[in-house]
Design an enzyme around this catalytic site. Structure first.
Site, PDB file in Angstrom:
ATOM      1  N   CYS A 160      -0.554   7.779   2.867  1.00 45.49           N
ATOM      2  CA  CYS A 160      -1.182   8.648   1.866  1.00 45.49           C
ATOM      3  C   CYS A 160      -2.375   9.385   2.478  1.00 45.49           C
ATOM      4  CB  CYS A 160      -1.567   7.837   0.622  1.00 45.49           C
ATOM      5  SG  CYS A 160      -1.770   8.853  -0.842  1.00 45.49           S
ATOM      6  N   HIS A 173       3.554   4.773  -0.836  1.00 45.66           N
ATOM      7  CA  HIS A 173       2.765   3.556  -0.610  1.00 45.66           C
ATOM      8  C   HIS A 173       3.651   2.313  -0.470  1.00 45.66           C
ATOM      9  CE1 HIS A 173      -1.426   4.877  -1.233  1.00 45.66           C
ATOM     10  NE2 HIS A 173      -0.915   5.777  -2.058  1.00 45.66           N
ATOM     11  N   GLU A 216       2.913  -0.494   0.732  1.00 46.05           N
ATOM     12  CA  GLU A 216       2.156  -1.730   0.474  1.00 46.05           C
ATOM     13  C   GLU A 216       2.139  -2.071  -1.014  1.00 46.05           C
ATOM     14  OE1 GLU A 216       0.847   1.164   0.790  1.00 46.05           O
ATOM     15  OE2 GLU A 216      -1.145   1.339  -0.130  1.00 46.05           O
TER      16      GLU A 216
END
Lengths: 759, 270
Positions: free
Chosen positions: B89, B219, B221
């Site tokens: 990002c 993302h 994660e």
């Protein structure tokens, strides 16, 4: 300094300085200092005695709210409430919750106002020593298609933008909230904000100078954004009727970037202080700025303080002392620490985190010294600009307001024609009944990586905030303006009831609540009566819905009162008690959402439908009527229903659960089908408006078909239908294909409110 | 145990969960401040991650100031050394602004992440999308080497995530594509909402020529655990999420875990 002024002189000061205090209050202040108060003293007391800070009209009523329960660590009174949450790896974790309004600023400057709302409420949680793990917004706007529709649409867009620009950059996941539209908010929107976080029990920090300061020298370190003139008079602005665009200068300017860096720097400083075993106080700067933080840190610790305004880092030169002392510049904190650790603290802020490099003149600096003389003393350019006995500052004022009951006998509609398919379609594609997804799509709900259920997936958002622990935290905020308008007592009671149901529907046990009480002018006996009624309703519901065993209530641990929600020319807003409930689910893997799972499963109805459609979506959307009979609040039944639902979820027998509230059973069923995308519900119930659309509190629960053989159903549970293939809902003689409605249901909000952006 | 450095700039806000998922993948991850240059320089890591957030408040353009921080000299050096480097990002924005990706001309910006283009809206957009890896990228990118042709659902959350290239570069950019947006079945997204921001060529992640530096907007994660997948997700991941036992919900990796699993595989974690 001068002699004691007379009333005329005081009146002149009040009008020339734009103060909100009464002449009687000014006389009281002059008596305290025994002379003409200084400008700084006037502004300091004007803030401290404002409705916003002093709760002078509401205090006596708020005392009736239940606040005591075994899990409560800190109840109302400090910056945020604290309850015990979970144990993990030998650490006792507490939950910190805060709830506030930012209504007036958001009406005049929506982007900045809403952003500062988020910024202010997270500070209240941070300053207890916690990490903030979520926020939530409860929004009330005027009619976006009404006579002031264009202005309203601009406000909605601005508020949403302010929330995402601040919250997303700060890195605090947005856990949803709710949005309601009612023409009563045309001139005065409501932006209520909730924030919460977790902290190890032995690391809770208080907002006063510690006892040790009586023995060794303590100083006040101010850190963060350099002081400017923004937000000067903010608390006073929040405590008066809204008058056009006046007060724009009182709106603070928020900076999530600095807040983010400051939060990490604060954390590093707190870690260091705990490691050194030093006792300290910590408080954020909100209403009243430096003046409030310095005087409160000292007064609540039983000390006095000398403040040196020349030591305050500023971004504008030659500001008058009262502006430096009382402006509400955002992103600042104050620490009361022993002199021995000052160099280390300044080095963390100014060198390790390079505050001065990130923003001109942003830094930590020592601006005051605590002492045992109980005086609040402020020096600026060598002159004394305030010298006040310190206990007076925090003493406060209390008023008994008059009340006058309103006539709440509104009529029911004479006839109630009902075509279930058409009516359900109309509700789902109305501005009140459509999806809120467009709003949520601007918010980052997943930063921090702890989000288990996002807005719209379940009745409340669920996160897993403590690393290593399975404990889930469910949060929901509610308040129905249409109920509040018809009956403020029931408005208050159902605000608690619905938030409790939303938390329970995910499998979480409610552990505490916060409230934000939004009303008109408390000096108007009708508005004050509404306020008292709503508080009584909240108290009744909290007393009925305690989950800690014994007679313990659901405790209210923090909150806020927002009066004067009316324009100078217009009517007051509908009575708007808004309640947030926090629940704990022991093992987040059991958390239940609203997505239907399996064809052939049964759908149970919990809570027998009653003929009480006053304020309902059906009346408003399909009959153009408000009705009169708001659902009764049945406390012990609500409690038994909640306990039963929690048991079913705990036993892993519930596939999906949705509470019944706005729109009734039919809308609840449709929302479950829309969420599942491929499945629907065939109801086997009567097709009358009471069964389908009454908002009598309840739940729909999906269970397997053997459930009714295994379990004896209590009297408030019945079989309502079964899960079928295809995204639709149907009943005797009616059927709605939801797939064909999906686009309108999900895009309606954008197409109405974001129309100026070309949707 | 191999080591990863998560580099945070003022305004980063995803450093903790990024470090956490790396640790969960068998990699010792530590967070370094932008000015921890000496500490990091003396103790080099095996991989580097620039996490998401709003470094320097997105002043001027997202990522542009962080890209000029001194610590990026070290990242540049390690990129040349062939170390795996991932920007997520805002981290991806920093990698593009530093010229590391696509890296045709070292130190010069050759592609950009522009404001989202979506019908009827501007600004930030959060939501789950599907991604698939370019076969060539699986061959050479340490962050994608454990992937196969199956699409994975991962969330996005950004206001400026639209990959744009000069027209004359459209051919040579093909070999730099790491991940593209796709439909739930892996098909081309054909615009909004499958392609959530109007990225050219549906690009969601872009690499340098060697493939060791990857700039990705989504993302991973945040979809590291199966329990993070939304309950209304379509496709096989959604079915797995809805039908999982309590044990699986906790133990099973989420779709985004493959990015970190790839790194672990590349670094030889057992």
């Amino acid at each position: 300094m001068s002699k004691i002024p007379d009333r005329e002189e005081l009146r002149n000061v009040i009008s020339s300085r734009g103060l909100a205090m009464t002449v009687e209050e000014a006389e009281k202040l002059a008596g305290y200092v025994d002379r003409m108060p200084t400008p700084l003293e006037f502004h300091l007391f004007d803030t401290m005695w404002s409705e916003h800070c002093s709760y002078k009209s509401s205090k006596s009523v708020l005392n009736t709210l239940p606040t005591d329960s075994p899990g409560v660590v800190i109840g109302p009174g400090e910056d945020a409430g604290v309850v015990s949450f979970c144990h993990q790896d030998g650490i006792e974790w507490d939950l910190v919750v805060a709830h506030e309004s930012h209504n007036h600023p958001s009406q005049v400057l929506p982007v900045e106002g809403a952003a500062t709302g988020v910024g202010g409420i997270v500070r209240d949680v941070y300053c207890m020593g916690a990490r903030v793990t979520g926020s939530m917004d409860l929004l009330r706007f005027g009619d976006p298609e009404g006579s002031k529709g264009e202005a309203t649409r601009g406000i909605v867009r601005g508020v949403v933008e302010g929330i995402w620009k601040y919250g997303n950059a700060l890195g605090v996941p947005n856990m949803g909230g709710d949005t309601e539209f009612h023409p009563g908010y045309d001139d005065n929107c409501l932006v209520n904000v909730v924030a919460f976080g977790v902290v190890p029990h032995d690391r809770i920090i208080h907002s006063f100078v510690p006892e040790e300061a009586h023995k060794e020298p303590y100083v006040l370190v101010l850190t963060g954004k350099p002081t400017d003139n923004t937000g000067f008079g903010g608390a006073t602005f929040a405590s008066a009727d809204l008058d056009g665009e006046q007060g724009m200068g009182s709106v603070q300017v928020a900076d999530p970037f600095l807040k983010r860096v400051l939060s990490e720097a604060n954390q590093a400083v707190l870690d260091m202080l705990f490691e050194k075993g030093v006792k300290f106080g910590f408080k954020d700067l909100g209403a009243g700025g430096i003046a409030c933080v310095t005087s409160e840190l000292a007064a609540h610790g039983g000390l006095g303080i000398d403040v040196d305004l020349d030591a305050v880092p500023v971004s504008i030169k030659n500001l008058p002392p009262e502006v430096i002392a009382c402006s509400e510049t955002q992103e600042r904190y104050g620490l009361a620490v022993p002199v021995s650790v000052v160099d280390d603290i300044l080095s963390v802020y100014n060198e390790k985190f390079e505050l001065p490099r990130l923003f001109p003149n942003c830094r930590a600096a020592v601006i005051g010294r605590f002492n045992s003389k109980p005086v609040y003393n402020v020096i600026c350019r060598g002159e004394n600009v305030a010298e006040t006995p310190i206990n007076y500052i925090t003493e406060g004022v209390v008023y008994q307001r008059e009340e006058c009951p309103m006539d709440n006998a509104a009529p029911e509609p004479a006839q109630r024609p009902c075509d279930p398919s058409k009516d359900l379609t109309r509700i789902l594609t109305s501005i009140s009944g459509c999806s809120r997804k467009h709003i949520w799509s601007y918010y980052d709900s997943e930063v921090q990586g702890v989000t288990r259920l996002r807005p719209g997936e379940a009745d409340s958002c669920v996160s897993v905030p403590v690393e290593g622990s399975r404990a889930g935290l469910a949060v929901s905020g509610d308040g129905n303006p249409w109920y509040g308008e018809l009956d403020p007592f029931l408005g208050g009671a159902h605000a608690v009831g619905e938030a409790v149901r939303n938390v329970v529907a995910t499998g979480a046990t409610p552990i505490c609540a916060t409230d934000c009480l939004n009303f008109g002018n408390p000096e108007d006996p009708k508005a004050f009566w509404q306020f008292k009624q709503a508080v009584a309703g909240i108290a009744e519901a909290c007393n009925a819905l305690g989950f800690s065993g014994g007679d313990y209530p659901l405790p209210i641990v923090s909150g806020n009162v927002s009066f004067y929600n009316q324009s100078t020319g217009g009517k007051a807003i509908p009575p708007s008690p808004i309640v947030a409930v926090f629940g704990k689910i022991h093992d987040h893997r059991k958390a239940t959402d609203i997505v239907l799972r399996k064809e052939g499963n049964l759908v149970l109805l919990i809570g027998t439908r009653k003929d009480e459609l006053g304020g309902s979506l059906f009346y408003r959307t399909c009959l153009g009527h408000h009705g009169g009979t708001v659902p009764t609040f049945r406390g012990s039944l609500e409690k038994r229903m909640a306990d039963w639902i929690l048991g079913v979820i705990h036993d892993r027998r519930a596939y999906s659960v949705h509470d019944i509230s706005g729109g009734g059973l039919a809308v609840a069923g449709a929302e479950m089908a829309l969420a599942s995308r491929k499945l629907g519900i065939e109801f086997s119930l009567d097709s009358n408006p009471v069964t389908l659309f009454s908002e009598t509190p309840g739940y729909l629960v999906e269970v397997d078909s053997r459930f009714v053989e295994d379990v004896t159903l209590p009297e408030f549970v019945s079989v309502a239908g079964k899960v079928c293939m295809g995204c639709s809902v149907s009943g005797n003689g009616w059927s709605v294909d939801l797939e064909s409605l999906r686009k309108e249901w999900s895009d309606k909000l954008a197409s109405v409110i974001w129309r100026e952006e070309g949707v | 145990m191999p080591r990863a450095a998560v580099i945070r700039f003022p305004g980063s806000n995803c450093e903790f969960e990024t470090a956490r998922v790396l640790r969960n993948s068998g990699i010792d991850a530590r967070i370094y401040n932008w000015n921890d240059i000496e500490r990091l320089s003396d103790n080099r890591a095996d991989a580097y991650v620039l996490p998401g957030g709003f470094s320097f408040q997105d002043r001027i353009r997202a990522g542009v100031i962080a890209a000029r921080e001194s610590i990026m000299d070290l990242v540049f050096e390690e990129a040349v050394n062939g170390k795996p480097i991932l920007g997520i990002c805002n981290g991806a924005q920093v990698l593009l602004e530093s010229g590391l990706v696509p890296g045709w001309k070292p130190g010069s910006v050759q592609a950009a992440l522009a404001g989202n283009l979506a019908p009827g809206r501007s600004g930030y957009l959060s939501g789950w999308i599907h991604l698939k890896a370019a076969p060539e990228a699986v061959e050479k990118c340490p962050w994608l080497c454990a992937m196969n042709e199956e699409p994975i659902p991962v969330p996005i959350a950004h206001a400026e995530g639209r990959f744009v290239f000069r027209e004359e570069d459209l051919d040579r950019v093909m070999s730099h594509i790491g991940l593209t947006y796709c439909g739930v079945d892996g098909s081309a997204p054909h615009g909004w909402p499958g392609n959530p921001n109007g990225s050219l060529l549906d690009v969601a992640a872009l690499m340098n020529a060697d493939g060791n530096v990857l700039a990705m907007m989504p993302h991973p994660e945040r979809s590291f655990h199966l329990w993070q997948v939304p309950p209304d997700m379509q496709g096989p991941w959604g079915d797995m999420r809805r039908n999982s036992s309590m044990k699986d919900l906790e133990d099973q990796p989420g779709p985004g875990a493959i990015i970190f699993k790839s790194l672990a595989k590349y670094l030889g974690v057992e």
